[in-house]
Write an enzyme that holds these catalytic residues in place. Structure first.
Site, PDB file in Angstrom:
ATOM      1  N   LYS A 107      57.406  22.186 -39.008  1.00 48.62           N
ATOM      2  CA  LYS A 107      58.795  22.649 -39.131  1.00 48.62           C
ATOM      3  C   LYS A 107      58.888  24.169 -39.057  1.00 48.62           C
ATOM      4  O   LYS A 107      59.087  24.827 -40.075  1.00 48.62           O
ATOM      5  CB  LYS A 107      59.364  22.170 -40.459  1.00 48.62           C
ATOM      6  CG  LYS A 107      59.448  20.657 -40.581  1.00 48.62           C
ATOM      7  CD  LYS A 107      60.091  20.303 -41.908  1.00 48.62           C
ATOM      8  CE  LYS A 107      59.523  19.047 -42.509  1.00 48.62           C
ATOM      9  NZ  LYS A 107      59.602  19.028 -43.961  1.00 48.62           N
ATOM     10  N   GLY A 123      55.021  18.691 -48.713  1.00 50.37           N
ATOM     11  CA  GLY A 123      54.736  17.283 -48.959  1.00 50.37           C
ATOM     12  C   GLY A 123      53.506  16.801 -48.206  1.00 50.37           C
ATOM     13  O   GLY A 123      52.626  16.152 -48.787  1.00 50.37           O
ATOM     14  N   ARG A 174      55.068  11.363 -58.864  1.00 53.69           N
ATOM     15  CA  ARG A 174      56.243  12.075 -59.372  1.00 53.69           C
ATOM     16  C   ARG A 174      56.605  11.621 -60.783  1.00 53.69           C
ATOM     17  O   ARG A 174      57.105  12.417 -61.576  1.00 53.69           O
ATOM     18  CB  ARG A 174      57.425  11.883 -58.427  1.00 53.69           C
ATOM     19  CG  ARG A 174      57.227  12.713 -57.170  1.00 53.69           C
ATOM     20  CD  ARG A 174      58.375  12.602 -56.224  1.00 53.69           C
ATOM     21  NE  ARG A 174      58.282  13.646 -55.228  1.00 53.69           N
ATOM     22  CZ  ARG A 174      58.881  13.611 -54.052  1.00 53.69           C
ATOM     23  NH1 ARG A 174      59.633  12.571 -53.731  1.00 53.69           N
ATOM     24  NH2 ARG A 174      58.747  14.593 -53.199  1.00 53.69           N
ATOM     25  N   GLY A 202      60.201  21.199 -50.089  1.00 52.90           N
ATOM     26  CA  GLY A 202      61.359  22.018 -49.733  1.00 52.90           C
ATOM     27  C   GLY A 202      61.677  23.048 -50.809  1.00 52.90           C
ATOM     28  O   GLY A 202      61.991  24.202 -50.519  1.00 52.90           O
TER      29      GLY A 202
HETATM   30  P1  ADP Z   1      54.515  20.010 -45.062  1.00 56.05           P
HETATM   31  O1  ADP Z   1      55.162  18.700 -45.419  1.00 56.05           O
HETATM   32  O2  ADP Z   1      53.169  20.177 -45.687  1.00 56.05           O
HETATM   33  O3  ADP Z   1      55.426  21.184 -45.284  1.00 56.05           O
HETATM   34  P2  ADP Z   1      55.289  19.733 -42.313  1.00 56.05           P
HETATM   35  O4  ADP Z   1      56.214  18.633 -42.711  1.00 56.05           O
HETATM   36  O5  ADP Z   1      55.845  20.999 -41.834  1.00 56.05           O
HETATM   37  O6  ADP Z   1      54.230  19.990 -43.488  1.00 56.05           O
HETATM   38  O7  ADP Z   1      54.348  19.224 -41.161  1.00 56.05           O
HETATM   39  C1  ADP Z   1      53.527  18.101 -41.257  1.00 56.05           C
HETATM   40  C2  ADP Z   1      53.406  17.436 -39.929  1.00 56.05           C
HETATM   41  O8  ADP Z   1      52.913  18.358 -38.975  1.00 56.05           O
HETATM   42  C3  ADP Z   1      52.435  16.295 -39.947  1.00 56.05           C
HETATM   43  O9  ADP Z   1      53.149  15.104 -39.710  1.00 56.05           O
HETATM   44  C4  ADP Z   1      51.460  16.609 -38.822  1.00 56.05           C
HETATM   45  O10 ADP Z   1      51.137  15.484 -38.024  1.00 56.05           O
HETATM   46  C5  ADP Z   1      52.239  17.600 -38.006  1.00 56.05           C
HETATM   47  N1  ADP Z   1      51.372  18.409 -37.158  1.00 56.05           N
HETATM   48  C6  ADP Z   1      50.361  19.214 -37.520  1.00 56.05           C
HETATM   49  N2  ADP Z   1      49.756  19.739 -36.444  1.00 56.05           N
HETATM   50  C7  ADP Z   1      50.394  19.236 -35.349  1.00 56.05           C
HETATM   51  C8  ADP Z   1      50.227  19.374 -33.942  1.00 56.05           C
HETATM   52  N3  ADP Z   1      49.259  20.141 -33.429  1.00 56.05           N
HETATM   53  N4  ADP Z   1      51.076  18.709 -33.129  1.00 56.05           N
HETATM   54  C9  ADP Z   1      52.048  17.918 -33.653  1.00 56.05           C
HETATM   55  N5  ADP Z   1      52.250  17.740 -34.969  1.00 56.05           N
HETATM   56  C10 ADP Z   1      51.430  18.381 -35.813  1.00 56.05           C
HETATM   57 MG    MG Z   2      56.506  17.376 -44.370  1.00 52.68          MG
END
Ligand code: ADP
Ligand code: MG
Length: 393
Positions: free
Chosen positions: A200, A348, A36, A371
């Site tokens: 999420k 992230g 960052r 976000g």
């Molecule tokens: P980003 O930060 O890229 O937007 P998110 O925060 O929404 O992504 O999600 C990331 C999390 O999703 C990771 O910690 C990962 O372990 C979890 N994840 C991915 N697939 C699964 C799954 N099948 N079951 C539980 N958690 C999962």
């Molecule tokens: Mg995340």
């Protein structure tokens, strides 16, 4: 059009710049990842090269009041190393001592303010009358380069811009983020595919719905897939699946259907039960927890994705932090890295996964704001950009 850094007069001016130095720290207080800080360097160098002085401000973590563990001093030190020049660390972000330091700044020098969130006024300006004005007094012009915080309408990210009529501009990082994200909403080259994973669901449903107006195909993986399974009557076993997410998934299925957009769900899932691991093609059986997309899904998706002209990817496709459940994410990232489409990644965890796998150079743009990029793609605007001055010719 919003005012840009190169349209501000900088020479002999004090540039009050909001950056996103909210870096992850190690237990010993040192910086775990300085990406960052690196991302803010172009704007910082631009100001110094054009004869301005800099007053940098940021938040770090979620301190409740003053907390030495959340000091920005390690960031000031790292920035000083990166630029090979001193960075003065202020004892606070407002107040007479800080004003005196700001007043003495010479062209080409840098003052780093202490964590904005040591003051309640940063997040809740009502709780600290005068906070915005005290910050604003420090600079002659204002620049917002904190894309990662631009979805928050906080004192330093949005409200302060009012104190700088015709002098509140976006920084180069902000400009770059928008240059990559805006075309996804306006005129993406088709076919345009989105891959949505992660965990999420509720925070991503809005983006998916908004993008559905433009998409030619939607790929749903990670834990995102399970509410979609549930909505279609496919068993999810003990997989992560919040009941409140199922109606959201149902709505997206209906919208995709109405608009004739291909919705790709995983055709096989790697799941675990105690120490056992297995792959299932017709949903996840009772007691098993889905962890990653299977190889059949990877092969099928690779074949489709290589037809794309534009791809937006948000969210890992499995629990990538726990190998071997990083394989789905890794194989899709490797496949994407090889194709020539415009490939934009937000989120992230998704960005971290791609960086860990050493595949960053295979992508057009990795967004620095999880976000913020989601919110921009959902609403087409962000408070931290809306508040900036309009560019008048
Ligand atoms: P980003 O930060 O890229 O937007 P998110 O925060 O929404 O992504 O999600 C990331 C999390 O999703 C990771 O910690 C990962 O372990 C979890 N994840 C991915 N697939 C699964 C799954 N099948 N079951 C539980 N958690 C999962
Ligand atoms: Mg995340």
């Amino acid at each position: 059009m919003k005012l840009r850094l190169n349209q501000l007069s900088l020479r002999n001016h004090r540039v009050l710049m909001r950056v996103d130095f909210n870096v992850p720290l190690k237990d010993d207080g040192s910086i775990l990842d300085d990406s960052r800080i690196l991302a803010a360097l172009p704007s910082i160098r631009y100001v110094l090269d054009h004869g301005g002085s800099l007053i940098l401000m940021s938040h770090l973590g979620r301190p409740k009041g003053v907390d030495p563990k959340a000091s920005l001093a390690p960031c000031a030190k790292r920035l000083s190393e990166l630029l090979s020049q001193p960075v003065i660390m202020a004892p606070d972000c407002i107040g007479p001592a800080v004003e005196s330091l700001a007043g003495k700044l010479k062209s080409g020098s840098i003052l780093m303010l202490e964590n904005l969130r040591f003051h309640p006024g940063e997040e809740n300006p009502d709780k600290e009358p005068g906070f915005v004005e005290s910050l604003a007094r420090l600079g002659d012009v204002y620049v917002n380069d904190a894309f990662g915080t631009a979805h928050r309408a906080h004192a330093s990210t949005a409200l302060i811009a009012r104190s700088f009529p015709q002098k509140a501009a976006m920084g180069l990082l902000m400009e770059k983020e928008l240059a990559h994200l805006e075309p996804l909403l306006k005129n993406p080259k088709r076919p345009f595919y989105a891959i949505i994973g992660g965990a999420k669901v509720s925070s991503k449903a809005g983006v998916v719905k908004n993008l559905l107006n433009k998409l030619d195909g939607l790929f749903i993986g990670g834990a995102m897939a399970f509410p979609f399974f549930a909505a279609k009557g496919i068993s999810v076993g003990a997989s992560l699946c919040d009941a409140t997410d199922i109606p959201l998934a149902q709505e997206i299925i209906s919208l995709a259907d109405q608009r004739g957009i291909a919705l790709h769900l995983p055709s096989d899932i790697i799941a675990v039960k105690e120490t056992a691991s297995s792959i299932f093609s017709d949903g996840v059986p009772d007691g098993w927890k889905g962890m990653d997309i299977g190889i059949k899904t990877v092969r099928a998706w690779e074949k489709e994705l290589c037809k794309a002209a534009t791809i937006y990817w948000n969210g890992p496709l499995g629990v990538y932090e726990q190998p071997p459940f990083d394989q789905g994410t890794q194989k899709i990232a490797q496949a994407l890295a090889k194709i020539s489409a415009t490939k934009i990644v937000g989120g992230g965890d998704s960005v971290a996964a791609i960086q860990q796998m050493g595949l960053a150079s295979g992508f057009t743009h990795l967004s620095t704001g999880g976000g913020a990029s989601l919110e921009f793609l959902e609403f087409g605007r962000l408070p931290g950009i809306d508040s900036l001055s309009e560019y008048r010719t």
